[in-house]
Write a protein that holds these residues in place. Structure first.
Motif, short mmCIF file in Angstrom:
data_model
loop_
_atom_site.label_atom_id
_atom_site.label_comp_id
_atom_site.label_asym_id
_atom_site.label_seq_id
_atom_site.Cartn_x
_atom_site.Cartn_y
_atom_site.Cartn_z
N ALA A 105 -13.24 4.05 -16.01
CA ALA A 105 -14.35 3.30 -16.60
C ALA A 105 -14.26 3.29 -18.12
O ALA A 105 -14.73 2.35 -18.78
N ALA A 106 -13.64 4.32 -18.70
CA ALA A 106 -13.52 4.39 -20.16
C ALA A 106 -12.68 3.24 -20.71
O ALA A 106 -12.85 2.83 -21.87
N ALA A 107 -11.78 2.70 -19.89
CA ALA A 107 -10.94 1.58 -20.34
C ALA A 107 -11.76 0.34 -20.66
O ALA A 107 -11.28 -0.57 -21.34
N PHE A 108 -12.99 0.29 -20.17
CA PHE A 108 -13.86 -0.86 -20.38
C PHE A 108 -14.96 -0.58 -21.42
O PHE A 108 -15.83 -1.42 -21.64
N ASP A 109 -14.93 0.60 -22.02
CA ASP A 109 -15.93 1.00 -23.00
C ASP A 109 -15.45 0.59 -24.39
O ASP A 109 -14.43 1.08 -24.86
#
Length: 207
Positions: A105-109
């Motif tokens: 999910a961090a890849a989309f933050d």
């Protein structure tokens, strides 16, 4: 006692100062991700916010201090989340799945994107680079601990825990490079499929 700012004056509204600090970090992360650390300037970050450089220097002494703080805000928060996952009850495999979902999910933050796109910070002095790396190593060690638990339980096959941890981190960060909102897969679909694929690469096959 009143809070004192970098310039030695009392901070009249700490709540406003903290909100401004968050806005600066968000703007800096955007600029660092777009231009790279070395090419980015304080002028670029101020322009991203639509403010003067003085607003930045009121809270941060230098670009080095600012990039360390952006990474502490993102990587430090990730360490805290992973630490909570490691301490949860349940099987190691379940917790590894939760860790991979959080990592993917961090890849989309937007705030985390500059950390992903700039894994090595050329231009930082040793003190600041050591601060950044110490946070990242805490994350790596926690993930390694979780992988060792999975191997001990007998549910995972990992020959080299350090190599596996690094590979998982980079694989989860991949979408930050190629994801497009108008692409064929949604954010959630990518996270689901990526986590399933990575778990398959670690899981013992039962005949």
């Amino acid at each position: 006692m009143a809070e004192i700012g970098l310039r030695g004056s009392a901070v009249r509204d700490p709540g406003h100062r903290e909100e401004q600090r968050r806005r600066i970090l968000a703007a800096a992360a955007e600029v660092f991700a777009r231009k790279g650390y070395e090419a980015a300037t304080m002028e670029d970050i101020a322009a991203q916010m639509g403010v003067s450089k003085g607003v930045l220097y009121y809270q941060f002494r230098s670009k080095q201090e600012l990039v360390v703080e952006t990474r502490r805000a993102t990587s430090g928060a990730a360490v805290e989340r992973l630490g909570e996952i490691v301490r949860r009850p349940g099987s190691a495999r379940e917790r590894i799945e939760a860790a991979l979902r959080d990592l993917a999910a961090a890849a989309f933050d937007p705030l985390a994107k500059h950390v992903i796109l700039l894994p090595v910070l050329h231009g930082l002095d040793k003190q600041h680079l050591d601060e950044v790396r110490s946070i990242e190593r805490r994350y790596e060690r926690l993930l390694e601990t979780l992988l060792r638990e999975g191997v001990a339980e007998g549910g995972l096959v990992v020959d080299d825990v350090k190599l596996a941890a690094f590979t998982l981190i980079r694989a989860c960060f991949g979408p930050a490079v190629w994801y497009r909102p108008d692409g064929p897969l949604t954010r959630d679909q990518i996270i689901d499929r990526l986590v399933v694929q990575l778990l398959r690469s670690l899981t013992v096959e039962v005949s």
